[in-house]
Design an enzyme around this catalytic site. Structure first.
Site, short mmCIF file in Angstrom:
data_model
loop_
_atom_site.label_atom_id
_atom_site.label_comp_id
_atom_site.label_asym_id
_atom_site.label_seq_id
_atom_site.Cartn_x
_atom_site.Cartn_y
_atom_site.Cartn_z
N ASP A 1 -8.43 3.80 -3.44
CA ASP A 1 -9.73 4.16 -2.58
C ASP A 1 -10.47 4.79 -3.44
O ASP A 1 -10.62 6.05 -3.48
CB ASP A 1 -8.98 4.81 -1.42
CG ASP A 1 -8.03 4.07 -0.56
OD1 ASP A 1 -7.83 2.98 -0.81
OD2 ASP A 1 -7.44 4.88 0.24
N ASP B 1 0.71 -1.19 0.08
CA ASP B 1 -0.07 -0.08 -0.06
C ASP B 1 0.88 1.20 -0.03
O ASP B 1 2.05 1.29 0.52
CB ASP B 1 -0.90 0.12 1.23
CG ASP B 1 -2.15 0.86 0.95
OD1 ASP B 1 -2.34 1.40 0.02
OD2 ASP B 1 -3.13 0.87 1.81
N GLU C 1 3.12 6.46 -3.15
CA GLU C 1 3.02 7.53 -4.22
C GLU C 1 3.53 8.84 -3.31
O GLU C 1 3.03 9.95 -4.28
CB GLU C 1 1.55 7.59 -4.67
CG GLU C 1 0.36 8.05 -3.75
CD GLU C 1 0.22 6.83 -3.00
OE1 GLU C 1 -0.38 6.90 -1.84
OE2 GLU C 1 0.02 5.52 -3.34
#
Length: 799
Positions: A531, A467, A470
């Site tokens: 998400d 996860d 970025e």
């Protein structure tokens, strides 16, 4: 006082620039062309033209820095273009920390052909370089590159510093000024900023009136990017309808027979006809060197040529194509095992349970250690789950809260990104605390991190959720990568670290579940959309992201069924589940819970029905995965990969092929019970009714809530297996071979498991189908759709 709102200059503000203007000399060395170029130096400024404030130049250019353009033909169809001021060009924008022997950078791990034959001719005005696939024309003055195919069709061309109409000064009040305001101010030709305040390189290319541009990684907006500016700078998207993106790739495909890959991890902007409508412009920050590839071919030819540069995708293991289930968050061993028990009792086929942020001592405080109170026996739990055919995926992230013991370990070992002072860099928002981030450019940090993951694999973990990634901060410093290059590169280094640890632990069973990405990340599947929001509006955006990823080298992609954030209605859950079942990978995950029974008995029944169908389609799906990865074709395929010559297909972003022969037209609108869908040319059969439909047209199809519109290509063979609760529960026995519509002959290698292939061949003789299936583990059944004679020796279950 009122302001003024004219369109900003190309660079935002006028700066001194140099443009490549003229060929001074050239040399052909093997498969390379090295060009010495003269440049022009311009000093643009803002000028008020009777009320319009715009950038211009008022004086003639002066001589700029002599520069070099180097062209290397990696194959007859792939050309590398590098530009820099001075007499040489850099070998790479960043050092090759990963990618194996011969890697040029973490992104560029392929190698050129040993020798590409070049034929050179020269006239007073031009140099022509010919390969077996393309013809490159180098115009000497003004300098310009034009690439054509061998039939003479123009594929790609740079914008020159001048054009014929403006090079004739008669009737012009000031030729340099007129050239600038009419030709250059929104689309600079190849060149660089030459002032002290900024380090930027740029180039512009011809954009034809009917040109379509697709790609750029995970783009949630419209399929065709003409008319948009694409700013490639990874960031938290906070949704699937955002202009921001978790996964971007400086690569695009044109319907004019070419693609381009810009070899950089710096911030890069593409103006796709958004400023100058006849130009595709690229601008790279914090560098004065351009490194890019131009690739000739059709889209299905271009993708393997691109991944031969940046790395081919690995094939995930068969079990990964089963159903993944998670939520925010399972937080105890008892809860996980109870959900697994209920999945089996309700007969919901499932292969993976994902445990998100709740397996640590403190929720969200990542220490890569199971809570001893809530997960007292993780190894035993995973062993018991494996007996039921269920594997475990664990969440983690690369940012360690100051409360985590891993922050202290990382600080002591020097494994975290640093400030310029040498102290560890921390940023706010680490789930309530400051956090430091692993420096994946430091081999010692990678080894330390992989050791932590190895301990989890030893307990029985099957996959790691990779996860975040970025948000590498450009103001931090990193051991072996310049700060300005780390932001976009970080997820590639991060995912490589997890992937290598996964391979060491599981071999061919390696798979990750990753959110961020850059060029090269396709080597490490799987990636998901991040998400999203529980709303119908996100559905088409997720689909566009999936299709754009497929055109950026990523064969495998998923998304959170129901959306990640918010509470989906039963209708939305069902429609999203239908899209998920016909994606390469399917996971229901989010907050609140995403177990199908949470949305009512109807949603549970429809979920079971579609998951049963997906598991029965495993021979077809795994074959599409294996054979697709060999050719770098995604499982979910935009129509342009099948019908690039059809201009309509370049505008279709709501219909796609699932593998080579099943067409999916998902319902994307709340309350809809029918839709219009475009079918490529040829004959198609409705999967549910068997009705024959002629393609090359838009058709209207009915679709109640239980029905996902599906069509099968006439003449195709779709292999199917038995119903299963998890992949590999039973041998592929019986193996059903479904023949849809009339067929003459064909052959197909059907991949039923890792390393297990059934070789199927068929032909029609005197109106009768003859089938040969070698390697099947048991019974083979022939299913005829829309007529036909079942061959002798096979059981018929004609439908």
């Amino acid at each position: 006082m009122a302001g003024t709102h004219e369109i900003a200059p190309f660079l935002g503000t006028p700066m001194p620039v140099e443009f490549v203007a003229k060929l001074a000399s050239f040399e052909v060395v093997g498969s390379s062309v090295i060009i010495a170029c003269d440049t022009e130096r311009h000093m643009p400024e803002m000028q008020d033209y009777y009320g319009t404030l715009c950038e211009t130049v008022l004086s003639a250019p002066t001589a700029g820095t002599p520069s070099t353009v180097r062209l290397d033909f990696w194959t007859p169809s792939v050309m590398r273009l590098r530009y820099s001021a001075g007499s040489d060009v850099p070998a790479t924008p960043v050092p090759p920390l990963i990618g194996g022997e011969g890697a040029i950078s973490p992104m560029l791990i392929g190698a050129p052909d040993k020798q590409v034959a070049l034929e050179m001719t020269e006239t007073d005005d031009e140099v022509t370089i010919t390969t077996s696939a393309v013809v490159l024309t180098i115009t000497k003055d003004p300098w310009q590159l034009t690439l054509r195919d061998r039939a003479g069709k123009m594929l790609w061309s740079t914008k020159p510093v001048d054009i014929d109409g403006l090079s004739r000064p008669r009737n012009q009040w000031n030729p340099p000024e007129q050239r600038w305001i009419f030709l250059h101010r929104y689309a600079y030709p190849l060149g660089r900023v030459c002032g002290k305040d900024r380090n930027t390189v740029f180039a512009s290319f011809e954009l034809r009136h009917d040109e379509k541009i697709v790609g750029f990684g995970e783009a949630f907006g419209r399929f065709d990017k003409v008319g948009t500016s694409q700013m490639l700078w990874l960031q938290e998207a906070f949704g699937n309808a955002s202009p921001a993106s978790y996964k971007q790739v400086p690569f695009y495909i044109s319907n004019h027979g070419h693609a381009a890959f810009v070899h950089t991890s710096n911030a890069v902007r593409f103006d796709v006809g958004s400023r100058e409508h006849t130009a595709m412009s690229v601008m790279i920050e914090d560098t004065d060197a351009l490194d890019m590839f131009v690739i000739a071919g059709k889209p299905a030819e271009i993708l393997p040529r691109y991944t031969s540069l940046t790395g081919a995708p690995a094939v995930p293991p068969p079990w990964s194509f089963g159903f993944w289930l998670g939520r925010i968050t399972y937080d105890s061993q008892e809860q996980v095992e109870a959900v697994a028990k209920e999945l089996r009792e309700r007969r919901i086929p499932t292969d993976v349970i994902h445990i998100d942020t709740g397996w640590f001592k403190k929720d969200y405080t990542c220490d890569l250690t199971f809570s001893p109170t809530r997960f007292p026996d993780p190894a035993g739990m995973m062993a018991r789950l494996r007996e039921q055919g269920i594997r475990v995926c664990l969440w983690q992230w690369p940012n360690y809260n100051v409360a985590s013991p891993l922050f202290d370990e990382g600080l002591e070992g020097g494994y975290l990104a640093k400030r310029t002072s040498g102290h560890a860099f921390t940023f706010p928002g680490g789930y309530g605390q400051d956090a430091g981030m692993i420096d994946f450019s430091n081999p010692e940090a990678v080894e330390w991190y992989q050791g932590k993951l190895a301990a989890l694999f030893e307990l029985g973990v099957s996959s790691i959720k990779v996860d975040y990634g970025e948000g590498a901060v450009p103001s931090a410093s990193y051991a072996n990568i310049p700060s300005e290059s780390m932001r976009n590169l970080y997820p590639l280094l991060y995912q490589d670290a997890v992937w290598q640890a996964s391979v060491r632990a599981g071999g061919e069973d390696a798979v990750i579940w990753a959110r961020a990405g850059w060029a090269g990340s396709q080597r490490y599947p799987i990636h998901w959309s991040g998400d999203g929001i529980a709303r119908f509006e996100d559905l088409p955006c997720v689909l566009r992201g999936m299709l754009s990823m497929g055109l950026s080298g990523f064969c495998f992609y998923s998304h959170d069924v129901g959306g990640f954030s918010g509470n989906p209605s039963p209708e939305l859950y069902i429609r999203w589940l239908q899209l998920g079942v016909f994606s390469s990978h399917v996971r229901a995950h989010g907050s609140p819970p995403r177990e199908p029974w949470e949305y009512g008995s109807h949603a549970e029944e429809v979920t079971r029905r579609y998951l049963d169908l997906r598991y029965r389609l495993m021979p077809y799906l795994f074959t599409a995965a294996v054979e697709g990865a060999r050719r770098s074709l995604p499982v979910a395929r935009p129509l342009i990969l099948d019908s690039p010559e059809d201009p309509i297909s370049w505008n279709i972003d709501d219909v796609y092929l699932f593998g080579p022969d099943i067409l999916v037209a998902p319902i994307l609108q709340e309350g809809a019970t029918s839709r219009t869908a475009y079918l490529p040319s040829g004959a198609w059969l409705n999967f549910w009714t068997g009705e024959s439909v002629t393609g090359g047209a838009f058709v209207t199809v009915e679709a109640d809530l239980e029905t996902l519109p599906l069509f099968v290509r006439s003449g195709s063979m779709i292999p199917m297996g038995p119903e299963q609760q998890y992949v590999g529960e039973h041998p592929c026995d019986p193996l059903e071979l479904h023949f849809w519509g009339p067929t003459t002959s064909g052959e197909q290698a059907v991949h039923i498991a890792q390393g297990k292939v059934v070789k199927v061949a068929w032909q029609t003789v005197d109106g009768k189908l003859e089938v040969d299936a070698v390697g099947a583990p048991g019974l083979v059944e022939i299913v005829m759709h829309h007529g036909g004679v079942v061959p002798s020796g096979y059981r018929s279950i004609e439908r």
